[in-house]
Design a protein around this motif. Structure first.
Motif, PDB file in Angstrom:
ATOM      1  N   GLU A  40       7.923   2.983  -3.533  1.00  0.00           N
ATOM      2  CA  GLU A  40       6.745   2.698  -2.725  1.00  0.00           C
ATOM      3  C   GLU A  40       5.523   3.321  -3.386  1.00  0.00           C
ATOM      4  OE1 GLU A  40       5.259   3.776   1.826  1.00  0.00           O
ATOM      5  OE2 GLU A  40       6.682   5.074   0.777  1.00  0.00           O
ATOM      6  N   GLU A  78       3.853  -3.249 -12.453  1.00  0.00           N
ATOM      7  CA  GLU A  78       2.666  -3.213 -13.306  1.00  0.00           C
ATOM      8  C   GLU A  78       2.663  -2.003 -14.233  1.00  0.00           C
ATOM      9  OE1 GLU A  78      -0.386  -3.330 -10.359  1.00  0.00           O
ATOM     10  OE2 GLU A  78      -0.316  -5.518 -10.165  1.00  0.00           O
ATOM     11  N   SER A 121      -6.455  -3.126  -5.467  1.00  0.00           N
ATOM     12  CA  SER A 121      -5.970  -3.417  -4.121  1.00  0.00           C
ATOM     13  C   SER A 121      -4.463  -3.350  -3.993  1.00  0.00           C
ATOM     14  CB  SER A 121      -6.458  -4.798  -3.688  1.00  0.00           C
ATOM     15  OG  SER A 121      -5.970  -5.773  -4.588  1.00  0.00           O
ATOM     16  N   SER A 122      -3.788  -2.759  -4.974  1.00  0.00           N
ATOM     17  CA  SER A 122      -2.337  -2.667  -4.864  1.00  0.00           C
ATOM     18  C   SER A 122      -1.802  -1.611  -5.813  1.00  0.00           C
ATOM     19  CB  SER A 122      -1.684  -4.017  -5.190  1.00  0.00           C
ATOM     20  OG  SER A 122      -1.923  -4.355  -6.531  1.00  0.00           O
ATOM     21  N   ILE A 123      -0.599  -1.162  -5.537  1.00  0.00           N
ATOM     22  CA  ILE A 123       0.133  -0.277  -6.448  1.00  0.00           C
ATOM     23  C   ILE A 123       1.535  -0.846  -6.536  1.00  0.00           C
ATOM     24  CG2 ILE A 123       0.848   2.074  -6.977  1.00  0.00           C
ATOM     25  CD1 ILE A 123      -1.289   3.071  -5.050  1.00  0.00           C
ATOM     26  N   ASP A 124       1.782  -1.629  -7.553  1.00  0.00           N
ATOM     27  CA  ASP A 124       3.025  -2.359  -7.716  1.00  0.00           C
ATOM     28  C   ASP A 124       3.793  -1.780  -8.896  1.00  0.00           C
ATOM     29  OD1 ASP A 124       3.839  -5.888  -7.583  1.00  0.00           O
ATOM     30  OD2 ASP A 124       5.059  -4.200  -8.269  1.00  0.00           O
ATOM     31  N   TYR A 142      -7.142   4.776  -5.495  1.00  0.00           N
ATOM     32  CA  TYR A 142      -6.662   3.833  -4.482  1.00  0.00           C
ATOM     33  C   TYR A 142      -5.490   4.486  -3.771  1.00  0.00           C
ATOM     34  CZ  TYR A 142      -4.703  -0.313  -2.291  1.00  0.00           C
ATOM     35  OH  TYR A 142      -4.209  -1.214  -1.378  1.00  0.00           O
ATOM     36  N   THR A 186      -2.412   3.742  -0.736  1.00  0.00           N
ATOM     37  CA  THR A 186      -1.759   2.853   0.207  1.00  0.00           C
ATOM     38  C   THR A 186      -1.717   3.566   1.556  1.00  0.00           C
ATOM     39  OG1 THR A 186       0.455   3.728  -0.176  1.00  0.00           O
ATOM     40  CG2 THR A 186      -0.289   1.964  -1.642  1.00  0.00           C
TER      41      THR A 186
END
Length: 125
Positions: free
Chosen positions: A45, A111, A105-108, A58, A60
């Motif tokens: 996560e 990537e 806008s995300s932490i995937d 950023y 979440t």
């Protein structure tokens, strides 16, 4: 390339911890560093990310409000300051890095190509 985390441990609910992540050998100067966490049986996560060049951050939902990420350019080290830890924060915390800047806008996890070995954070009630 080496990504090395440290700072995990056992704390009681309400206490704080600061995790460190030092990167060496990255083949680029502009990169994104991110923190993830994982509990047994679940995927990683994303918690927070920071861009090395301009410090853009950023968070979440997991990291918002209680966690703060920072970066020391001189040491190539990212920090995750965690306050008011709760038992549900118990997990292995991983640091990851990849060519930057960080997505806004995300932490995937998909990537990031470079990962540390993880550091255990355990919060007792």
């Amino acid at each position: 390339v080496q990504i090395v985390e440290s700072g995990g441990g056992l704390v009681q609910a309400g206490e704080s911890l600061r995790l460190s992540c030092t990167a060496s050998g990255l083949p680029f100067d502009d990169y994104c560093m991110a923190w993830f966490r994982q509990v047994p049986g679940k995927g990683r996560e994303g918690v927070s990310s920071i861009t090395s060049t301009d410090g853009t951050t950023y968070y979440t939902g997991s990291g918002k409000g209680r966690f703060s990420i920072s970066f020391d350019n001189r040491k190539n080290t990212a920090y995750l300051q965690m306050h008011n830890l709760q038992p549900e924060d118990t997990a292995i915390y991983f640091c990851a890095a990849d060519w930057g800047p960080c997505p806004d806008s995300s932490i995937d996890e998909y990537e990031y190509d470079y990962w540390g070995q993880g550091t255990q954070v355990t919060v007792s009630s």
